[in-house]
Design an enzyme around this catalytic site. Structure first.
Site, PDB file in Angstrom:
ATOM      1  N   ASP A  28       0.867  -1.190   0.000  1.00 36.25           N
ATOM      2  CA  ASP A  28       0.000   0.000   0.000  1.00 36.25           C
ATOM      3  C   ASP A  28       0.898   1.233   0.000  1.00 36.25           C
ATOM      4  O   ASP A  28       2.084   1.155   0.344  1.00 36.25           O
ATOM      5  CB  ASP A  28      -0.933   0.023   1.220  1.00 36.25           C
ATOM      6  CG  ASP A  28      -1.885   1.231   1.186  1.00 36.25           C
ATOM      7  OD1 ASP A  28      -2.385   1.565   0.094  1.00 36.25           O
ATOM      8  OD2 ASP A  28      -2.101   1.864   2.233  1.00 36.25           O
ATOM      9  N   SER A  29       0.300   2.361  -0.359  1.00 30.28           N
ATOM     10  CA  SER A  29       1.047   3.620  -0.295  1.00 30.28           C
ATOM     11  C   SER A  29       1.448   3.937   1.148  1.00 30.28           C
ATOM     12  O   SER A  29       2.391   4.683   1.378  1.00 30.28           O
ATOM     13  CB  SER A  29       0.184   4.754  -0.838  1.00 30.28           C
ATOM     14  OG  SER A  29      -0.981   4.860  -0.043  1.00 30.28           O
ATOM     15  N   HIS A  59      -7.436   2.614   3.320  1.00 27.58           N
ATOM     16  CA  HIS A  59      -7.319   3.395   4.559  1.00 27.58           C
ATOM     17  C   HIS A  59      -8.682   3.554   5.254  1.00 27.58           C
ATOM     18  O   HIS A  59      -8.734   3.757   6.458  1.00 27.58           O
ATOM     19  CB  HIS A  59      -6.785   4.806   4.277  1.00 27.58           C
ATOM     20  CG  HIS A  59      -5.302   4.891   4.051  1.00 27.58           C
ATOM     21  ND1 HIS A  59      -4.692   4.389   2.940  1.00 27.58           N
ATOM     22  CD2 HIS A  59      -4.316   5.457   4.811  1.00 27.58           C
ATOM     23  CE1 HIS A  59      -3.386   4.645   3.012  1.00 27.58           C
ATOM     24  NE2 HIS A  59      -3.129   5.289   4.132  1.00 27.58           N
ATOM     25  N   CYS A 102      -4.150  -1.473  -2.290  1.00 30.72           N
ATOM     26  CA  CYS A 102      -4.273  -0.031  -2.505  1.00 30.72           C
ATOM     27  C   CYS A 102      -5.159   0.139  -3.724  1.00 30.72           C
ATOM     28  O   CYS A 102      -4.795  -0.293  -4.824  1.00 30.72           O
ATOM     29  CB  CYS A 102      -2.877   0.543  -2.762  1.00 30.72           C
ATOM     30  SG  CYS A 102      -2.883   2.287  -3.196  1.00 30.72           S
ATOM     31  N   CYS A 127     -11.029   2.540  -0.607  1.00 27.00           N
ATOM     32  CA  CYS A 127      -9.648   2.905  -0.276  1.00 27.00           C
ATOM     33  C   CYS A 127      -9.324   2.105   0.975  1.00 27.00           C
ATOM     34  O   CYS A 127     -10.138   2.082   1.919  1.00 27.00           O
ATOM     35  CB  CYS A 127      -9.557   4.404   0.010  1.00 27.00           C
ATOM     36  SG  CYS A 127      -7.974   4.894   0.753  1.00 27.00           S
ATOM     37  N   GLU A 158      -2.673   9.252   7.652  1.00 27.46           N
ATOM     38  CA  GLU A 158      -1.203   9.087   7.651  1.00 27.46           C
ATOM     39  C   GLU A 158      -0.560   9.980   8.713  1.00 27.46           C
ATOM     40  O   GLU A 158       0.484   9.650   9.266  1.00 27.46           O
ATOM     41  CB  GLU A 158      -0.625   9.414   6.262  1.00 27.46           C
ATOM     42  CG  GLU A 158      -0.928   8.363   5.196  1.00 27.46           C
ATOM     43  CD  GLU A 158      -0.167   7.047   5.381  1.00 27.46           C
ATOM     44  OE1 GLU A 158       1.038   7.081   5.665  1.00 27.46           O
ATOM     45  OE2 GLU A 158      -0.800   5.974   5.270  1.00 27.46           O
TER      46      GLU A 158
HETATM   47  N1  DGL Z   1      -4.955   3.081   0.672  1.00 34.51           N
HETATM   48  C1  DGL Z   1      -4.887   3.542  -0.661  1.00 34.51           C
HETATM   49  C2  DGL Z   1      -6.074   3.214  -1.485  1.00 34.51           C
HETATM   50  O1  DGL Z   1      -6.655   2.169  -1.226  1.00 34.51           O
HETATM   51  C3  DGL Z   1      -4.067   4.712  -0.930  1.00 34.51           C
HETATM   52  C4  DGL Z   1      -4.529   6.042  -0.750  1.00 34.51           C
HETATM   53  C5  DGL Z   1      -3.515   7.117  -1.064  1.00 34.51           C
HETATM   54  O2  DGL Z   1      -2.307   6.903  -0.924  1.00 34.51           O
HETATM   55  O3  DGL Z   1      -3.992   8.184  -1.444  1.00 34.51           O
HETATM   56  O4  DGL Z   1      -6.451   3.904  -2.379  1.00 34.51           O
END
Ligand code: DGL
Length: 270
Positions: free
Chosen positions: A7-8, A196, A70, A194, A162
């Site tokens: 993931d990011s 997150h 992600c 997402c 984050e």
């Molecule tokens: N958790 C990510 C997603 O599912 C990344 C979000 C991001 O880095 O903007 O999109």
């Protein structure tokens, strides 16, 4: 026999938690590209280059199969990676398809033509890059007809998570849900598009109301990965050790991960 989870940043930990519960004997190597998060405001080229670099790092850990936990990378980079970059000996899979298969009441991997499904009004919450890619609508159209999707780009939520700012993240979730409800007052289902966002699942459910079924990806991805590994055991790589890697500051990332998941997590420098 390790599998890579990318993931990011911290969001993919929601997927990591679910896959490691579902497959306790499989070692998982997690990589968070915290140095470059959030991805959701980056260009598709940028997301492609960063995601390829992270995937190579996981291959180097003995993970022949990498899950892009992600949505932004799955939406903006995965198709191009699979078509132009991933060698035959490796696999890179995303998190969209298992979710859409569940929403459209399909068996894992069922690629039969689109058909009418019971859910008609779907709210999609995702990053600006995921919404702009329209990848969710594209994948849905391969499998279902007659579904109205209203997408809300949720600017700022990933940043707040984050940074460890739960209060800001919750306030942003409420305002994004209100914005969506002005355009689609009665969604039957909401997609947390997402990885997150499950960290804010209670705020989403509360703002949407109890009648809205909220789909989040973690358990769906875990079930579909378990099924995939039965069908394609050759893609379980040579790695034997579970670990958490970050391109960011391991100390800061460990402390935020511990705060959000409410269990101790130690990251190492990638
Ligand atoms: N958790 C990510 C997603 O599912 C990344 C979000 C991001 O880095 O903007 O999109």
């Amino acid at each position: 026999m390790a599998v890579g989870i990318f993931d990011s940043g911290l969001g993919g930990l929601t997927v990591l938690d679910a896959v490691s519960k579902r497959l306790p004997d499989v070692p998982f190597v997690y990589l968070g590209d915290n140095a470059h998060a959030p991805y959701g405001v980056r260009t598709a080229d940028d997301i492609f280059n960063l995601t390829c670099a992270a995937t190579e790092r996981l291959w180097a850990e003995g993970c022949d199969l990498v899950i892009l936990a992600c949505n932004t990378a799955s939406a903006a980079a995965l198709k191009r990676m699979q078509e132009t970059w991933v060698p035959d000996t490796k696999r890179v899979l995303g998190v969209f398809v298992p979710l859409i298969e569940a929403l459209t009441e399909r068996q894992w991997g069922d690629n039969s033509p689109p058909r009418e499904v019971s859910v008609k009004h779907v709210a999609l919450f995702a990053t600006p890059a995921t919404v702009a890619s329209r990848a969710f609508q594209r994948e849905l159209a391969y499998r279902a007809s007659g579904v109205d999707v209203e997408a809300q780009p949720c600017g700022g939520v990933v940043d707040a998570i984050e940074q460890g700012d739960e209060i800001l993240a919750e306030a942003l979730v409420r305002s994004h849900v209100e914005a969506l409800k002005r355009r689609m007052p009665m969604p039957e289902a909401a997609i947390l598009g997402c990885t997150h966002y499950p960290l804010m699942a209670a705020a989403f459910q509360d703002a949407l109301g109890e009648d809205v079924k909220v789909y989040s990806q973690a358990n769906l991805v875990a079930e579909s990965l378990a099924d995939y590994l039965i069908r394609r055991p050759e893609f379980v790589g040579a790695g034997t050790v579970s670990k958490f890697l970050t391109t960011g500051d391991p100390k800061a990332v460990s402390s935020k991960a511990t705060q959000f998941l409410r269990r101790r997590i130690e990251f190492e420098k990638a």
